[in-house]
Scaffold this active site. Structure first.
Site, short mmCIF file in Angstrom:
data_model
loop_
_atom_site.label_atom_id
_atom_site.label_comp_id
_atom_site.label_asym_id
_atom_site.label_seq_id
_atom_site.Cartn_x
_atom_site.Cartn_y
_atom_site.Cartn_z
N ASP A 170 -17.48 23.07 20.39
CA ASP A 170 -18.91 23.25 19.93
C ASP A 170 -19.17 22.38 18.94
OD1 ASP A 170 -19.75 25.39 21.84
OD2 ASP A 170 -18.96 27.04 20.49
N VAL A 171 -18.23 22.12 18.09
CA VAL A 171 -18.71 21.22 16.75
C VAL A 171 -18.65 19.83 17.57
CG1 VAL A 171 -17.86 20.31 14.70
CG2 VAL A 171 -17.87 22.74 15.21
#
Length: 380
Positions: A170-171
């Site tokens: 996600d990051v």
């Protein structure tokens, strides 16, 4: 702030329909750099991460706090015609739209790129999905780590697939989204033309696996989990000292020679089994026990001081508290405090890692309460 009191993205308005992590991380970075970010949330519930605890800070989830500073929150029911009008009002004054609904959802709501671009040709529109295109597969980070190959190369051995201890996909996807948005804004500033950006978790992970993906794509080698070892470098793993685990990340022959001198083993670099990195990789099972024996003669702090003086990359195995303390000792100012007029204490937050000499990131407001900025609905 700059001498003019403005951030690099001052005046930019972002309509944030993102939820959970990838989208909100991207929009927080834009907000840190000066953009006005208006976060659209579900009435009565808000972003899923508002309920993801413990840990809690008062009655707020530390997870939500981690990616939502510098934003406004408005609760809008997108299933209601009046809510859709409010959302369109927000989009009509926005430079950027960020969304991470299932593919097709925003189109059905009349908030898709093609529809909005008809009246806003300069709009930059970023869609974040799990698997790209029209694929309807749900895209949570753990799932992508599994199907995207990351878990197959993480863990002690091929029989024990292990996820990374943070939602790293996600990051990474949020970072890719930010790069795409800023690039599209640069193009718009030159031409007046907006565009749609699409990023997805699976493609972002395959790109971020860099040398591991390349091992397969370029050389036909399927990487496997090796614990803390590196497939192409030795010594590059966790070792044993007299008191706690210790990492060596020796990337070249000079560093290896310096390591051996400090350990009192100047004979090792001249041993043909260890004279080059490729030789050390081939003879890893012989070399590692020798290094462990020498390192076990003293504690991690001793080796850290002695080896760092010789510019050998190394360090003790820190927990996150130790890591924050290290960053503070190095003068990196990893923690910022944001005034929160709603509470008795400032909100402590991890600093934006970008350093800019003229328009640095700023911390103007704490993460918002759900629908905290409802009064601005008529003007959002």
């Amino acid at each position: 702030m700059s001498a003019s009191g403005r951030g690099a993205l001052d005046g930019l308005v972002v309509a944030d329909f993102g939820r959970v992590l990838a989208g909100p991380y991207a929009t927080m970075l834009l907000a840190d750099l000066g953009a006005e970010v208006v976060k659209v949330e579900r009435p009565g519930a808000g972003d899923d991460t508002r309920s993801w605890g413990p840990p809690w800070v008062g009655d707020q989830s530390s997870y939500f706090l981690s990616v939502n500073r510098n934003k406004k929150s408005v609760a809008i029911d997108l299933s209601d015609p009046e809510g859709l009008e409010q959302a369109r009002g927000l989009v009509d004054r926005a430079d950027v739209v960020v969304e991470n609904f299932m593919p097709g959802t925003m189109d059905r709501l009349g908030l898709g790129y093609e529809e909005l671009a008809k009246r806003r040709p300069g709009l930059v529109y970023c869609s974040v999905t799990g698997f790209g295109g029209d694929n309807q597969l749900p895209g949570y980070d753990l799932l992508i780590q599994a199907v995207g190959g990351l878990m197959s190369i993480t863990g002690p051995d091929p029989q024990t697939p292990t996820k990374v201890g943070v939602a790293v996909v996600d990051v990474i996807t949020g970072l890719h989204a930010t790069v795409g948005i800023l690039s599209a804004l640069r193009h718009r500033d030159r031409t007046g033309e907006g565009q749609r950006i699409e990023v997805n978790l699976l493609s972002s992970l395959l790109s971020a696996l860099v040398n591991q993906t390349s091992a397969y794509v370029a050389a036909g080698v399927v990487p496997k989990a090796m614990g803390n070892r590196h497939p192409s470098i030795t010594p590059y793993e966790v070792f044993t000292t007299a008191d706690r685990p210790f990492v060596l990340a020796v990337g070249n022959d000079r560093q290896f020679a310096a390591l051996c001198e400090v350990l009192g083993r100047p004979d090792l670099p001249t041993d043909e089994r260890f004279a080059s990195n490729s030789a050390r990789v081939a003879n890893r099972d012989v070399l590692v026990p020798i290094l462990n024996e020498e390192l076990s003669k003293d504690n991690a702090d001793h080796w850290f001081d002695a080896l760092t003086e010789r510019r050998v990359p190394c360090g003790p195995l820190n927990d996150i508290a130790d890591a924050v303390a290290l960053a503070e000792r190095l003068g990196l100012a990893p923690v910022v405090e944001i005034d929160d007029p709603r509470g008795q204490r400032p909100i402590r937050s991890v600093a934006n890692p970008i350093r800019m000499s003229v328009t640095p990131p700023t911390y103007r407001s704490a993460p918002p309460l759900l629908d905290e900025h409802a009064p601005v609905r008529g003007t959002v």
